[in-house]
Design an enzyme around this catalytic site. Structure first.
Site, PDB file in Angstrom:
ATOM      1  N   GLY A  28      21.664 -45.127  32.456  1.00 51.83           N
ATOM      2  CA  GLY A  28      21.577 -46.505  31.990  1.00 51.83           C
ATOM      3  C   GLY A  28      22.853 -46.946  31.305  1.00 51.83           C
ATOM      4  O   GLY A  28      23.911 -46.360  31.517  1.00 51.83           O
ATOM      5  N   GLY A  33      31.361 -49.596  36.666  1.00 52.73           N
ATOM      6  CA  GLY A  33      31.550 -48.304  37.334  1.00 52.73           C
ATOM      7  C   GLY A  33      30.262 -47.888  38.052  1.00 52.73           C
ATOM      8  O   GLY A  33      30.293 -47.443  39.202  1.00 52.73           O
ATOM      9  N   HIS A  34      29.117 -48.043  37.365  1.00 53.73           N
ATOM     10  CA  HIS A  34      27.835 -47.711  38.006  1.00 53.73           C
ATOM     11  C   HIS A  34      27.585 -48.647  39.201  1.00 53.73           C
ATOM     12  O   HIS A  34      27.095 -48.230  40.240  1.00 53.73           O
ATOM     13  CB  HIS A  34      26.675 -47.895  37.027  1.00 53.73           C
ATOM     14  CG  HIS A  34      26.704 -46.975  35.845  1.00 53.73           C
ATOM     15  ND1 HIS A  34      27.011 -47.409  34.577  1.00 53.73           N
ATOM     16  CD2 HIS A  34      26.452 -45.646  35.748  1.00 53.73           C
ATOM     17  CE1 HIS A  34      26.942 -46.384  33.739  1.00 53.73           C
ATOM     18  NE2 HIS A  34      26.609 -45.305  34.423  1.00 53.73           N
ATOM     19  N   GLN A  58      21.027 -32.605  28.367  1.00 55.62           N
ATOM     20  CA  GLN A  58      22.476 -32.500  28.512  1.00 55.62           C
ATOM     21  C   GLN A  58      23.229 -32.888  27.249  1.00 55.62           C
ATOM     22  O   GLN A  58      24.449 -32.961  27.245  1.00 55.62           O
ATOM     23  CB  GLN A  58      22.967 -33.277  29.732  1.00 55.62           C
ATOM     24  CG  GLN A  58      22.858 -34.794  29.641  1.00 55.62           C
ATOM     25  CD  GLN A  58      23.186 -35.452  30.970  1.00 55.62           C
ATOM     26  OE1 GLN A  58      22.393 -35.455  31.891  1.00 55.62           O
ATOM     27  NE2 GLN A  58      24.374 -36.026  31.089  1.00 55.62           N
ATOM     28  N   GLN A 150      31.799 -32.837  36.289  1.00 59.09           N
ATOM     29  CA  GLN A 150      30.422 -33.043  36.767  1.00 59.09           C
ATOM     30  C   GLN A 150      30.394 -33.148  38.292  1.00 59.09           C
ATOM     31  O   GLN A 150      29.473 -32.629  38.933  1.00 59.09           O
ATOM     32  CB  GLN A 150      29.846 -34.312  36.121  1.00 59.09           C
ATOM     33  CG  GLN A 150      28.497 -34.711  36.663  1.00 59.09           C
ATOM     34  CD  GLN A 150      27.831 -35.795  35.841  1.00 59.09           C
ATOM     35  OE1 GLN A 150      27.278 -35.515  34.798  1.00 59.09           O
ATOM     36  NE2 GLN A 150      27.879 -37.038  36.297  1.00 59.09           N
ATOM     37  N   LEU A 181      36.147 -47.007  32.802  1.00 65.18           N
ATOM     38  CA  LEU A 181      34.870 -47.538  32.310  1.00 65.18           C
ATOM     39  C   LEU A 181      33.941 -46.374  31.954  1.00 65.18           C
ATOM     40  O   LEU A 181      33.854 -45.384  32.690  1.00 65.18           O
ATOM     41  CB  LEU A 181      34.200 -48.422  33.358  1.00 65.18           C
ATOM     42  CG  LEU A 181      34.918 -49.704  33.748  1.00 65.18           C
ATOM     43  CD1 LEU A 181      33.957 -50.644  34.479  1.00 65.18           C
ATOM     44  CD2 LEU A 181      35.500 -50.425  32.548  1.00 65.18           C
TER      45      LEU A 181
HETATM   46  O1  PAF Z   1      26.689 -39.011  34.743  1.00 71.09           O
HETATM   47  C1  PAF Z   1      25.573 -39.231  34.222  1.00 71.09           C
HETATM   48  O2  PAF Z   1      25.256 -40.375  33.837  1.00 71.09           O
HETATM   49  C2  PAF Z   1      24.600 -38.089  34.040  1.00 71.09           C
HETATM   50  O3  PAF Z   1      25.261 -36.909  33.718  1.00 71.09           O
HETATM   51  C3  PAF Z   1      23.651 -37.884  35.226  1.00 71.09           C
HETATM   52  C4  PAF Z   1      24.410 -37.471  36.484  1.00 71.09           C
HETATM   53  C5  PAF Z   1      22.901 -39.192  35.498  1.00 71.09           C
HETATM   54  C6  PAF Z   1      22.631 -36.796  34.909  1.00 71.09           C
HETATM   55  O4  PAF Z   1      21.855 -37.120  33.803  1.00 71.09           O
END
Ligand code: PAF
Length: 275
Positions: A28, A33-34, A58, A150, A181
């Site tokens: 969220g 960027g998203h 995490q 990641q 971002l």
């Molecule tokens: O990059 C993120 O926002 C998070 O690490 C992800 C990949 C949604 C996992 O919770």
């Protein structure tokens, strides 16, 4: 756009979606960027699903889980406008019931750099993404280059655990002054925000120096000099793009990675070197 929070209805809705299905996992606090990830998914897939879940596993005990920016209403609006088919926004108990005990250990890759700074971080990321892949069963997983380590962890997860999903890495979106971002940019004060683009400038300097024949050490020194005095540098390194082991000479594919604190906010950035 359908919005679902329970697993069974989510599966039922996902079954109805045309293939190939693209999937964008998020926590969220959506920014451009998203939305670029969503756009990339729409360009190549017939349907797009997005998850919105602030994954407690995490975050370390002293980290920003509680204060992580949350605005589900505005996120849903942005996603509806972006034209996605399904938003999966589960409650924590749906993902981690009280008797949950199984985690994905990503090995050495998860102990370097971000893993050294945040020891349980990648285990949490790999676990939740493995679960989400099993729930959503997408054809393509879209992840942002901004979180370089990641991307390597998730590529390895998919390979090692035989997920049939393909991983697509989408280029970082930047502010006009170069700042990558990130949802965490919202934490920056005015002065920190003004200083933050120097992390990107430092990485660019480092790459220029390495390409000019300087050693990684010499290039790092030149790069550190470009950083704002407000920045507390954690690392600047040249690494193999798959293993995140350090490189002493440029050998593509590689990442130049950087992390620095601006006030209480820890920012990451990288340059992807493919040739
Ligand atoms: O990059 C993120 O926002 C998070 O690490 C992800 C990949 C949604 C996992 O919770």
């Amino acid at each position: 756009m359908k919005v679902v929070s329970e697993l069974a209805p989510a599966r039922a809705e996902l079954e109805k979606l045309a293939r190939p299905l693209g999937f964008v996992p998020t926590m969220g606090a959506l920014h451009a960027g998203h939305l670029r990830l969503v756009e990339a998914a729409r360009e190549t897939c017939k349907s797009v699903a997005v998850s919105l879940f602030v994954n407690p596993m995490q975050f370390g005990p002293q980290e920003d889980f509680e204060r992580y920016p949350r605005d589900v209403e505005s996120d849903s609006e942005k996603l509806a406008q972006a034209g996605i088919d399904l938003l999966f926004a589960p409650e924590t108990a749906a993902i981690y019931p009280p008797d949950f005990t199984t985690f994905v250990d990503v090995g050495k890759l998860g102990t370097r750099f971000e893993g050294a700074a945040r020891p349980t971080h990648f285990r949490g990321v790999a676990t939740v993404v493995a679960k989400l892949l099993n729930i959503v069963r997408p054809d393509v997983l879209f992840v942002g280059q901004k979180d370089a380590q990641q991307t390597a962890v998730l590529t390895k997860l998919v390979e090692d655990l035989n997920f049939t999903t393909r991983v697509e890495i989408v280029e970082t979106v930047r502010e006009p002054d170069g700042l990558a971002l990130s949802s965490r940019n919202a934490y920056l004060s005015g002065e920190e925000r003004a200083a933050a683009p120097t992390l990107h400038a430092a990485l660019q300097t480092m790459l220029k120096e390495i390409r000019a024949g300087k050693t990684v050490e010499e290039a790092r020194e030149a790069a550190a000099a470009v950083l704002s005095p407000r920045a507390r540098l954690e690392y600047l390194n040249l690494v193999d793009a798959r293993t995140f082991s350090r490189l002493q000479t440029l050998r593509a594919p590689a990442f130049l990675i950087g992390a620095a604190r601006f006030g209480r906010t820890r920012l990451l950035d990288n340059l992807w070197i493919w040739k």
